[in-house]
Motif scaffolding. Structure first.
Motif, PDB file in Angstrom:
ATOM      1  N   TRP A 135      95.108  99.392 -35.924  1.00 25.41           N
ATOM      2  CA  TRP A 135      96.053  98.308 -36.228  1.00 25.41           C
ATOM      3  C   TRP A 135      97.487  98.826 -36.218  1.00 25.41           C
ATOM      4  O   TRP A 135      98.370  98.224 -35.622  1.00 25.41           O
ATOM      5  N   LYS A 181      95.241  88.174 -31.678  1.00 24.64           N
ATOM      6  CA  LYS A 181      94.694  89.483 -32.062  1.00 24.64           C
ATOM      7  C   LYS A 181      95.707  90.605 -31.884  1.00 24.64           C
ATOM      8  O   LYS A 181      95.368  91.714 -31.479  1.00 24.64           O
ATOM      9  N   GLY A 194      87.654  91.008 -32.586  1.00 23.84           N
ATOM     10  CA  GLY A 194      88.837  90.962 -33.449  1.00 23.84           C
ATOM     11  C   GLY A 194      88.833  89.799 -34.428  1.00 23.84           C
ATOM     12  O   GLY A 194      89.889  89.381 -34.890  1.00 23.84           O
ATOM     13  N   ASN A 195      87.645  89.305 -34.753  1.00 30.22           N
ATOM     14  CA  ASN A 195      87.587  88.181 -35.693  1.00 30.22           C
ATOM     15  C   ASN A 195      87.494  88.686 -37.129  1.00 30.22           C
ATOM     16  O   ASN A 195      86.435  89.050 -37.609  1.00 30.22           O
ATOM     17  N   VAL A 196      88.625  88.709 -37.796  1.00 33.17           N
ATOM     18  CA  VAL A 196      88.644  89.195 -39.175  1.00 33.17           C
ATOM     19  C   VAL A 196      89.174  88.104 -40.097  1.00 33.17           C
ATOM     20  O   VAL A 196      89.857  87.183 -39.663  1.00 33.17           O
ATOM     21  N   VAL A 203      99.190  92.599 -33.737  1.00 36.30           N
ATOM     22  CA  VAL A 203      99.912  92.846 -34.983  1.00 36.30           C
ATOM     23  C   VAL A 203     101.406  92.675 -34.711  1.00 36.30           C
ATOM     24  O   VAL A 203     101.974  93.387 -33.882  1.00 36.30           O
ATOM     25  N   MET A 240      98.157 100.875 -32.425  1.00 35.04           N
ATOM     26  CA  MET A 240      98.000 100.117 -31.186  1.00 35.04           C
ATOM     27  C   MET A 240      98.481  98.677 -31.339  1.00 35.04           C
ATOM     28  O   MET A 240      98.600  97.953 -30.357  1.00 35.04           O
ATOM     29  N   LYS A 241      98.760  98.268 -32.591  1.00 26.77           N
ATOM     30  CA  LYS A 241      99.257  96.912 -32.876  1.00 26.77           C
ATOM     31  C   LYS A 241      98.276  95.851 -32.398  1.00 26.77           C
ATOM     32  O   LYS A 241      98.686  94.798 -31.903  1.00 26.77           O
ATOM     33  N   ILE A 242      96.991  96.156 -32.508  1.00 26.82           N
ATOM     34  CA  ILE A 242      96.006  95.124 -32.178  1.00 26.82           C
ATOM     35  C   ILE A 242      95.092  94.900 -33.373  1.00 26.82           C
ATOM     36  O   ILE A 242      94.859  95.797 -34.178  1.00 26.82           O
ATOM     37  N   VAL A 243      94.603  93.663 -33.474  1.00 25.99           N
ATOM     38  CA  VAL A 243      93.716  93.273 -34.568  1.00 25.99           C
ATOM     39  C   VAL A 243      92.269  93.477 -34.117  1.00 25.99           C
ATOM     40  O   VAL A 243      91.844  92.884 -33.129  1.00 25.99           O
ATOM     41  N   GLY A 280      87.020  85.737 -29.196  1.00 21.39           N
ATOM     42  CA  GLY A 280      87.398  86.887 -30.018  1.00 21.39           C
ATOM     43  C   GLY A 280      86.420  88.039 -30.045  1.00 21.39           C
ATOM     44  O   GLY A 280      86.569  88.954 -30.852  1.00 21.39           O
ATOM     45  N   ARG A 302      87.523  85.793 -24.884  1.00 22.71           N
ATOM     46  CA  ARG A 302      87.440  84.425 -25.408  1.00 22.71           C
ATOM     47  C   ARG A 302      86.456  84.401 -26.567  1.00 22.71           C
ATOM     48  O   ARG A 302      85.449  85.099 -26.550  1.00 22.71           O
ATOM     49  N   LEU A 319      91.797  87.487 -42.535  1.00 26.48           N
ATOM     50  CA  LEU A 319      93.048  88.150 -42.929  1.00 26.48           C
ATOM     51  C   LEU A 319      93.267  88.117 -44.438  1.00 26.48           C
ATOM     52  O   LEU A 319      94.040  88.899 -44.971  1.00 26.48           O
ATOM     53  N   PHE A 353      90.253  90.768 -27.298  1.00 31.37           N
ATOM     54  CA  PHE A 353      91.020  89.775 -26.542  1.00 31.37           C
ATOM     55  C   PHE A 353      90.111  88.843 -25.731  1.00 31.37           C
ATOM     56  O   PHE A 353      90.601  88.010 -24.969  1.00 31.37           O
TER      57      PHE A 353
END
Lengths: 312, 312
Positions: free
Chosen positions: A266, B270, A303-305, B272, A269-272, A48, A46, A307, A44
């Motif tokens: 993912w 970031k 979290g820079n993926v 889901v 926790m529902k986070i990328v 990423g 700045r 997709l 989260f």
């Protein structure tokens, strides 16, 4: 080496430009791991990723005159985005040398943050040569993604915030690639933790840090066949001594363990998060016994993926 | 209809069992949308969706004797998981009727939360028959996912929290499927907002709510060919009158707009989220003009996705 009070000053200096990222927990992951994990969510942050901290620290440490001419780095990953954004916030140019083979999505990200891209052949020599040329032409200052002291100190500020929020952590674990995050975290925990053990986590496929700690000299990776693309680089002469002094152990994990841990975070926790970040949770799950019942800090590095290119 | 003080009491009653989910913003999405959006992140809610609120409210409203016999629902989605978890927390059985065709991942999720699955043929008649049989056998109480007043009130508690944190919202927008979230949000905003307009968002492919508001009677969807799989159901006689009274407008969006908005939130925030949740952002981006410069609340309904089957 930076002193404790200087470290707090540095943190204060970068604070207006960075996010104080949240610390999250997951009931289910704690049950699975039979321990209590506090995730410091630099995904989260700045740009990423935690790299924003180091980039900001390094640029703010330049004099006004130095800053004017801009900064330069060669990176195809998160540091390029971080330097671009940090430079934009201070209204100075950022020159980013990237291999012509870098994915379009990474080039786009750098452009979004205002970085000026110079393409070069995809090898270290060409990269260094291009960086040198731009430096001579512009007078811009070179910033290293992981082997520069103010960058390392900047990366450690994530651990300062984590320890302010959770002072009684027994262990902090971070992924290790170039070594900047691990070294910075180790330094910060040494000043601000209470006998807090520092561990690194890396893929078996690129276990140079593990081997470096064993042999006492900086080792390289003969191949870099890992999904954790932020961890392919090797340690440097600035961060290796810090890691030698303050890091207890490097835990290595298999590629499938990384993918499983990434999916777990993912889904639950529902986070990328990036694959590189999942390496640290994979290490805890692999070495469950030594972590059982402890309070553990874990730095989610970014979290820079892409997709369009996920491993599940 | 519930009164204002009763609504606050209901919220207090369910609070020990639910998360107060965070409200997030994204600088970049605000720039793109030329407005200020506050995302109430129910993807971080227990069971992964706002449905936990309604399930909890409905079960806590049962008498102790009623509760003992358990609860039953037919759902293949988030409400099944929510009822399973809510029942587990109160140590009562949850019977979940699911079509035999439901994806394995959904069945697994229900089992994880302790729900007892009864499979039936994949049609409404078989579903209702199975539910009736279990009801007769066990005495369990039937809970409807969206067309039951205490469930609707429960769903509205997300908006109560959002308005407590951001009292000056001019608009709140939610996706609309069965209508429970939209109706609950509308009621809550009527009590706790300051002239806060309520909007719904749904895919063109299943625009029954849009057509129902136009025609004044509950319409159905001739086909349900949308990626937003939480929004395939139609309104009910309990929530439709509330929606008619308090909802200004339903905005419809294209499938590609949903996918783009979903990707934007994953990449930039970031987090889901489900396709159904992205529908609300897609609506803001589609109707940029009417939202320009406003303070908007947006309810991210959930984050339960099948990572093996993503649209990008």
């Amino acid at each position: 080496m930076i002193k404790k009070e200087e470290y707090l000053k540095l943190h204060k200096k970068i604070q207006p430009y960075i996010h104080q990222t949240p610390v999250l927990k997951s009931r289910l992951i704690n049950e699975l791991a039979e321990t209590e994990i506090f995730f410091k969510c630099e995904n989260f942050q700045r740009s990423g990723a935690f790299k924003m901290r180091g980039a900001m620290a390094a640029i703010l440490n330049l004099t006004k005159n130095e800053r004017k001419k801009g900064v330069i780095t060669h990176s195809s990953g998160n540091f390029a985005q971080a330097v671009s954004l940090a430079a934009k916030l201070l209204e100075i140019p950022a020159y980013i040398v990237m291999p012509s083979s870098a994915p379009r999505v990474k080039k786009e990200a750098v452009k979004t943050y205002g970085g000026i891209i110079y393409e070069c052949e995809p090898n270290l020599k060409a990269r260094e040569k291009a960086a040198e040329e731009i430096q001579q032409k512009t007078g811009a200052i070179f910033l290293h993604p992981s082997n520069q002291l103010d960058v390392i100190y900047g990366q450690g500020t994530a651990a300062i915030e984590l320890l302010e929020e959770k002072p009684n952590l027994k262990t902090i674990i971070t992924p290790v690639g170039g070594g900047g995050l691990l070294a910075g975290t180790a330094l910060a925990a040494n000043y601000f933790g209470k006998k807090c053990k520092i561990l690194g986590a890396e893929p078996f496929e690129v276990d140079d840090a593990y081997r470096s700690l064993k042999s006492g000299k900086i080792e390289t990776n003969p191949s870099i066949n890992t999904i954790a693309d932020g961890l392919k680089t090797r340690l440097g002469d600035k961060n290796f001594p810090i890691i030698q002094e303050f890091v207890s152990e490097i835990i290595r994990v298999e590629e499938q363990e990384i993918i499983d841990a990434m999916k777990l975070i993912w889904e639950r926790m529902k986070i990328v998060i990036e694959a590189s970040s999942a390496v640290a949770l994979a290490a805890i799950l692999r070495e469950k016994k030594q972590f059982k019942g402890k309070r553990i800090g874990l730095i989610i590095s970014g979290g820079n993926v892409d997709l369009g290119n996920l491993p599940f």
